[in-house]
Design a protein around this motif. Structure first.
Motif, mmCIF file in Angstrom:
data_model
loop_
_atom_site.group_PDB
_atom_site.id
_atom_site.type_symbol
_atom_site.label_atom_id
_atom_site.label_comp_id
_atom_site.label_asym_id
_atom_site.label_seq_id
_atom_site.Cartn_x
_atom_site.Cartn_y
_atom_site.Cartn_z
ATOM 1 N N ALA A 65 0.825 -1.209 0.000
ATOM 2 C CA ALA A 65 0.000 0.000 0.000
ATOM 3 C C ALA A 65 0.859 1.260 0.000
ATOM 4 O O ALA A 65 0.528 2.247 -0.652
ATOM 5 N N ILE A 66 1.977 1.233 0.700
ATOM 6 C CA ILE A 66 2.839 2.416 0.809
ATOM 7 C C ILE A 66 3.841 2.510 -0.342
ATOM 8 O O ILE A 66 4.076 3.581 -0.880
ATOM 9 N N GLU A 67 4.432 1.389 -0.739
ATOM 10 C CA GLU A 67 5.470 1.413 -1.771
ATOM 11 C C GLU A 67 4.924 1.134 -3.171
ATOM 12 O O GLU A 67 5.506 1.576 -4.152
ATOM 13 N N GLY A 68 3.863 0.375 -3.265
ATOM 14 C CA GLY A 68 3.351 -0.040 -4.564
ATOM 15 C C GLY A 68 4.203 -1.155 -5.132
ATOM 16 O O GLY A 68 5.280 -1.459 -4.626
ATOM 17 N N THR A 69 3.700 -1.768 -6.195
ATOM 18 C CA THR A 69 4.461 -2.859 -6.804
ATOM 19 C C THR A 69 4.527 -2.764 -8.315
ATOM 20 O O THR A 69 5.514 -3.166 -8.912
ATOM 21 N N THR A 70 3.489 -2.237 -8.931
ATOM 22 C CA THR A 70 3.470 -2.210 -10.394
ATOM 23 C C THR A 70 2.784 -0.959 -10.922
ATOM 24 O O THR A 70 1.828 -0.468 -10.348
ATOM 25 N N ALA A 71 3.283 -0.453 -12.036
ATOM 26 C CA ALA A 71 2.613 0.657 -12.724
ATOM 27 C C ALA A 71 1.453 0.064 -13.514
ATOM 28 O O ALA A 71 1.504 -1.101 -13.870
ATOM 29 N N PRO A 72 0.388 0.729 -13.808
ATOM 30 C CA PRO A 72 0.077 2.127 -13.527
ATOM 31 C C PRO A 72 -0.626 2.335 -12.188
ATOM 32 O O PRO A 72 -1.028 3.437 -11.873
ATOM 33 N N THR A 73 -0.787 1.255 -11.416
ATOM 34 C CA THR A 73 -1.474 1.404 -10.129
ATOM 35 C C THR A 73 -0.503 1.676 -9.002
ATOM 36 O O THR A 73 -0.853 1.610 -7.837
ATOM 37 N N ASP A 74 0.733 1.977 -9.344
ATOM 38 C CA ASP A 74 1.775 2.256 -8.360
ATOM 39 C C ASP A 74 1.425 3.492 -7.532
ATOM 40 O O ASP A 74 0.553 4.268 -7.877
ATOM 41 N N VAL A 75 2.120 3.683 -6.435
ATOM 42 C CA VAL A 75 1.906 4.824 -5.551
ATOM 43 C C VAL A 75 2.403 6.097 -6.233
ATOM 44 O O VAL A 75 3.463 6.106 -6.851
ATOM 45 N N ASN A 76 1.631 7.167 -6.101
ATOM 46 C CA ASN A 76 1.985 8.453 -6.699
ATOM 47 C C ASN A 76 1.922 9.555 -5.659
ATOM 48 O O ASN A 76 1.247 9.414 -4.627
ATOM 49 N N ASP A 77 2.614 10.653 -5.926
ATOM 50 C CA ASP A 77 2.510 11.820 -5.055
ATOM 51 C C ASP A 77 1.037 12.183 -4.892
ATOM 52 O O ASP A 77 0.276 12.172 -5.862
ATOM 53 N N GLY A 78 0.636 12.512 -3.668
ATOM 54 C CA GLY A 78 -0.737 12.912 -3.396
ATOM 55 C C GLY A 78 -1.648 11.766 -2.989
ATOM 56 O O GLY A 78 -2.786 11.996 -2.583
ATOM 57 N N ASP A 79 -1.178 10.525 -3.074
ATOM 58 C CA ASP A 79 -2.006 9.391 -2.657
ATOM 59 C C ASP A 79 -2.173 9.401 -1.137
ATOM 60 O O ASP A 79 -1.337 9.935 -0.409
ATOM 61 N N VAL A 80 -3.249 8.788 -0.694
ATOM 62 C CA VAL A 80 -3.525 8.631 0.736
ATOM 63 C C VAL A 80 -3.554 7.136 1.027
ATOM 64 O O VAL A 80 -4.218 6.373 0.315
ATOM 65 N N VAL A 81 -2.826 6.706 2.044
ATOM 66 C CA VAL A 81 -2.843 5.312 2.472
ATOM 67 C C VAL A 81 -3.578 5.255 3.807
ATOM 68 O O VAL A 81 -3.179 5.909 4.768
ATOM 69 N N VAL A 82 -4.649 4.489 3.838
ATOM 70 C CA VAL A 82 -5.455 4.339 5.051
ATOM 71 C C VAL A 82 -5.093 3.000 5.689
ATOM 72 O O VAL A 82 -5.242 1.948 5.061
ATOM 73 N N LEU A 83 -4.605 3.065 6.936
ATOM 74 C CA LEU A 83 -4.283 1.848 7.672
ATOM 75 C C LEU A 83 -5.530 1.429 8.436
ATOM 76 O O LEU A 83 -5.963 2.134 9.351
ATOM 77 N N LEU A 84 -6.097 0.305 8.062
ATOM 78 C CA LEU A 84 -7.283 -0.200 8.741
ATOM 79 C C LEU A 84 -6.874 -0.731 10.113
ATOM 80 O O LEU A 84 -5.699 -1.033 10.348
ATOM 81 N N PRO A 85 -7.807 -0.849 11.055
ATOM 82 C CA PRO A 85 -7.465 -1.272 12.418
ATOM 83 C C PRO A 85 -6.721 -2.609 12.474
ATOM 84 O O PRO A 85 -6.987 -3.508 11.670
#
Length: 105
Positions: A65-85
């Motif tokens: 979720a934080i680093e991503g693994t593959t483009a085009p769904t990779d992590v980009n500037d401005g993304d928000v990562v929500v850590l569930l409980p």
């Protein structure tokens, strides 16, 4: 006429006097700027095994979720990562946060 009295975040707050409704609308209209592209919201949970793009219905593990693994769904500037409980264990690896993201949870 309305005047900018303070900024809240990156948005100015305009206070208008009752008699200056039209003038306040003109000032407000001149401040309207095209919104910037919003980042994606990615979800993580402790035992997540979802595929990218880490949807709320199929969350990823924290690293993907934080680093991503593959483009085009990779992590980009401005993304928000929500850590569930839950309890996240990240002792086996270091997180590489190379993008300007926001982590919530």
């Amino acid at each position: 006429m309305g005047r900018i009295s303070k900024h809240v975040g990156s948005s100015p707050v305009i206070r208008a006097r009752p008699r200056s409704g039209i003038a306040a609308c003109v000032v407000l209209a001149s401040l309207v700027v095209a919104p910037s592209a919003a980042g994606a919201t990615r979800y993580a949970e402790p035992d997540g095994n979802g595929a990218e793009p880490c949807l709320d219905t199929d969350p990823c593990e924290i690293r993907n979720a934080i680093e991503g693994t593959t483009a085009p769904t990779d992590v980009n500037d401005g993304d928000v990562v929500v850590l569930l409980p839950g309890d996240y264990t990240v002792t086996d690896f270091a997180l590489d946060i190379s993008k300007a993201i926001e982590v919530r949870g």
